[in-house]
Scaffold this active site. Structure first.
Site, mmCIF file in Angstrom:
data_model
loop_
_atom_site.group_PDB
_atom_site.id
_atom_site.type_symbol
_atom_site.label_atom_id
_atom_site.label_comp_id
_atom_site.label_asym_id
_atom_site.label_seq_id
_atom_site.Cartn_x
_atom_site.Cartn_y
_atom_site.Cartn_z
ATOM 1 N N GLU A 176 -6.465 24.251 -5.892
ATOM 2 C CA GLU A 176 -7.133 23.957 -4.613
ATOM 3 C C GLU A 176 -8.168 24.993 -4.226
ATOM 4 O O GLU A 176 -9.168 24.682 -3.574
ATOM 5 C CB GLU A 176 -6.104 23.830 -3.487
ATOM 6 C CG GLU A 176 -5.228 22.585 -3.549
ATOM 7 C CD GLU A 176 -3.931 22.782 -4.307
ATOM 8 O OE1 GLU A 176 -3.844 23.749 -5.116
ATOM 9 O OE2 GLU A 176 -2.994 21.988 -4.093
ATOM 10 N N GLY A 225 -1.589 18.729 -5.343
ATOM 11 C CA GLY A 225 -0.497 17.968 -4.737
ATOM 12 C C GLY A 225 0.449 17.390 -5.784
ATOM 13 O O GLY A 225 1.636 17.186 -5.504
ATOM 14 N N GLU A 239 2.832 20.049 -6.479
ATOM 15 C CA GLU A 239 3.698 20.233 -5.300
ATOM 16 C C GLU A 239 4.766 19.145 -5.220
ATOM 17 O O GLU A 239 5.926 19.419 -4.884
ATOM 18 C CB GLU A 239 2.833 20.252 -4.032
ATOM 19 C CG GLU A 239 1.924 21.477 -4.004
ATOM 20 C CD GLU A 239 0.923 21.433 -2.856
ATOM 21 O OE1 GLU A 239 0.047 20.548 -2.871
ATOM 22 O OE2 GLU A 239 1.032 22.264 -1.952
ATOM 23 N N ALA A 249 -4.289 15.607 -4.667
ATOM 24 C CA ALA A 249 -4.756 14.710 -3.611
ATOM 25 C C ALA A 249 -6.111 14.135 -4.011
ATOM 26 O O ALA A 249 -6.867 14.749 -4.777
ATOM 27 C CB ALA A 249 -4.870 15.481 -2.301
HETATM 28 C C1 HXC Z 1 -9.827 12.073 -7.159
HETATM 29 C C2 HXC Z 1 -9.690 12.429 -9.435
HETATM 30 C C3 HXC Z 1 -8.861 13.549 -9.230
HETATM 31 C C4 HXC Z 1 -8.515 13.883 -7.889
HETATM 32 C C5 HXC Z 1 -9.170 13.312 -11.343
HETATM 33 N N1 HXC Z 1 -9.850 12.330 -10.747
HETATM 34 N N2 HXC Z 1 -8.556 14.075 -10.441
HETATM 35 N N3 HXC Z 1 -10.162 11.711 -8.414
HETATM 36 N N4 HXC Z 1 -9.026 13.142 -6.891
HETATM 37 N N5 HXC Z 1 -7.682 14.892 -7.581
HETATM 38 C C6 HXC Z 1 -10.658 11.291 -11.391
HETATM 39 C C7 HXC Z 1 -11.980 11.842 -11.905
HETATM 40 O O1 HXC Z 1 -12.942 11.904 -10.883
HETATM 41 C C8 HXC Z 1 -12.318 10.818 -12.950
HETATM 42 O O2 HXC Z 1 -12.840 9.663 -12.336
HETATM 43 C C9 HXC Z 1 -10.978 10.447 -13.533
HETATM 44 O O3 HXC Z 1 -10.004 10.817 -12.549
HETATM 45 C C10 HXC Z 1 -10.653 11.204 -14.819
HETATM 46 O O4 HXC Z 1 -10.820 12.586 -14.556
HETATM 47 P P1 HXC Z 1 -11.774 13.511 -15.453
HETATM 48 O O5 HXC Z 1 -12.112 14.691 -14.638
HETATM 49 O O6 HXC Z 1 -12.910 12.737 -16.036
HETATM 50 O O7 HXC Z 1 -10.779 13.886 -16.635
HETATM 51 P P2 HXC Z 1 -10.719 15.260 -17.462
HETATM 52 O O8 HXC Z 1 -12.096 15.690 -17.854
HETATM 53 O O9 HXC Z 1 -9.723 15.046 -18.543
HETATM 54 O O10 HXC Z 1 -10.161 16.346 -16.449
HETATM 55 C C11 HXC Z 1 -8.869 16.208 -15.924
HETATM 56 C C12 HXC Z 1 -8.669 17.209 -14.764
HETATM 57 C C13 HXC Z 1 -9.765 17.003 -13.711
HETATM 58 C C14 HXC Z 1 -8.675 18.647 -15.295
HETATM 59 C C15 HXC Z 1 -7.267 16.936 -14.188
HETATM 60 O O11 HXC Z 1 -9.837 15.600 -13.412
HETATM 61 C C16 HXC Z 1 -9.562 17.767 -12.456
HETATM 62 O O12 HXC Z 1 -9.769 18.974 -12.422
HETATM 63 N N6 HXC Z 1 -9.140 17.057 -11.410
HETATM 64 C C17 HXC Z 1 -8.995 17.648 -10.080
HETATM 65 C C18 HXC Z 1 -7.776 18.537 -10.009
HETATM 66 C C19 HXC Z 1 -7.650 19.195 -8.641
HETATM 67 O O13 HXC Z 1 -8.533 19.937 -8.231
HETATM 68 N N7 HXC Z 1 -6.585 18.888 -7.944
HETATM 69 C C20 HXC Z 1 -6.328 19.401 -6.599
HETATM 70 C C21 HXC Z 1 -6.782 18.389 -5.562
HETATM 71 S S1 HXC Z 1 -6.607 19.020 -3.942
HETATM 72 P P3 HXC Z 1 -14.130 8.886 -12.914
HETATM 73 O O14 HXC Z 1 -14.380 7.812 -11.916
HETATM 74 O O15 HXC Z 1 -15.212 9.901 -13.039
HETATM 75 O O16 HXC Z 1 -13.669 8.377 -14.254
HETATM 76 C C22 HXC Z 1 -4.978 18.841 -3.646
HETATM 77 C C23 HXC Z 1 -4.549 19.324 -2.270
HETATM 78 C C24 HXC Z 1 -3.102 19.114 -2.071
HETATM 79 O O17 HXC Z 1 -4.224 18.377 -4.405
HETATM 80 C C25 HXC Z 1 -2.807 18.941 -0.627
HETATM 81 C C26 HXC Z 1 -1.594 18.139 -0.373
HETATM 82 C C27 HXC Z 1 -1.436 16.855 -1.155
#
Ligand code: HXC
Length: 258
Positions: free
Chosen positions: A132, A109, A112, A66
């Site tokens: 998460e 997400g 999921e 998400a």
């Molecule tokens: C918003 C995101 C994002 C996310 C990545 N980006 N994941 N933006 N929401 N979930 C954006 C980053 O901010 C970044 O933007 C660009 O995408 C590239 O990501 P980087 O982090 O620079 O890439 P990298 O270093 O290769 O790392 C990749 C990654 C990391 C390991 C996947 O991005 C990460 O940990 N993302 C979050 C994963 C996460 O926590 N997901 C769960 C979300 S909560 P900029 O502008 O800086 O270039 C969830 C709840 C579910 O899903 C509930 C129901 C749907």
């Protein structure tokens, strides 16, 4: 081909729909706009009478979860009043088979949604996880439920409580993934399987999907009865006669959905 801001949808003459999550600069983070467009696209898939849906992500992610930037300032009231993110469940409710083609990250997400697909093909470099917990939340569209049903409590607890990521091979060993293929073959493999399924009798395909999904929902005896009823029902249709006649005539079957 339909262009949305956050998705692309193409339904081919083979009646396979290809839906691509398309916010690659944010690793296809699942925004509210994407969710709205996703439900519109699923309606379009149904209207087009597609037989199989392939779901994939553009760039180096299937979806990294998400959209954290969008979620950060949400309040409890907003989340619960809008039943925020629940519309993603529409994917799981589709009657046609769905195939997830995962390249790169399928996190939160994204993982999921991948688990809502009926078949899941992963590239060797794919990675899965429910991170998460590190954000102060938990999975919200089935991670605690679908993952646990697939991999069992000890593995689900490990993934959800530590947030660790697993690669495609481990996901395959855990039973999360149907096939692991080279990264550059994921989409082709998924499309090939989709076309194969689209060529079978649509009623048999629907029956098979309903029966397999029922296995998670009911007792063995009820599930076996459900399967037997569907099995008998398929003898009401011409496709059963055609499939068996074609086998005996040593020719490909020509299913007509009759
Ligand atoms: C918003 C995101 C994002 C996310 C990545 N980006 N994941 N933006 N929401 N979930 C954006 C980053 O901010 C970044 O933007 C660009 O995408 C590239 O990501 P980087 O982090 O620079 O890439 P990298 O270093 O290769 O790392 C990749 C990654 C990391 C390991 C996947 O991005 C990460 O940990 N993302 C979050 C994963 C996460 O926590 N997901 C769960 C979300 S909560 P900029 O502008 O800086 O270039 C969830 C709840 C579910 O899903 C509930 C129901 C749907």
């Amino acid at each position: 081909m339909s262009e949305y801001d956050t998705l692309t949808l193409a339904v081919g003459d083979d009646r396979v729909a290809l839906l691509t999550l398309n916010r690659p600069t944010a690793l296809n983070a699942l925004s509210s706009q994407m969710m709205r467009e996703f439900t519109e696209a699923l309606d379009e898939v149904t209207r087009a009478d597609a037989r199989v849906l392939v779901l994939t992500g553009a760039g180096r992610a299937f979806a990294a979860g998400a959209d954290i930037a969008e979620m950060r300032d949400r309040t409890f009231g907003e989340m619960t009043d809008a039943d925020h993110l629940s519309a993603w469940e529409r994917l799981a409710a589709l009657r046609i088979p769905t195939i997830g083609a995962v390249n790169g990250f399928a996190l939160g997400g994204g993982c999921e949604i991948a688990m809502m697909c009926d078949l899941l093909f992963a590239g060797e470099g794919a990675s899965f996880g429910q991170p998460e917990i590190a954000l102060g939340i938990i999975p919200g569209i089935g991670g605690t439920q679908r993952l646990t049903r697939v991999v069992g409590k000890p593995q689900a607890m490990d993934l959800i409580l530590t947030g660790r990521r697993i690669d495609a091979d481990e996901a395959f060993r855990l039973g999360l993934v149907s096939r692991v293929v080279p990264d550059d073959e994921v989409l082709d493999s998924a499309m090939t399987a989709a076309r194969q399924i689209a060529g079978f009798s649509s009623r048999a395909v629907r029956a098979a999907k309903e029966c397999v999904l029922r296995a998670d929902q009911t007792s063995l005896s009820e599930g076996l009865l459900f399967e037997r009823r569907w099995f008998h029902s398929l003898f009401a249709f011409a496709d059963q006669t055609e499939g068996m006649t074609a086998f005996l005539d040593k020719r490909p079957a020509r299913f007509s959905d009759d």
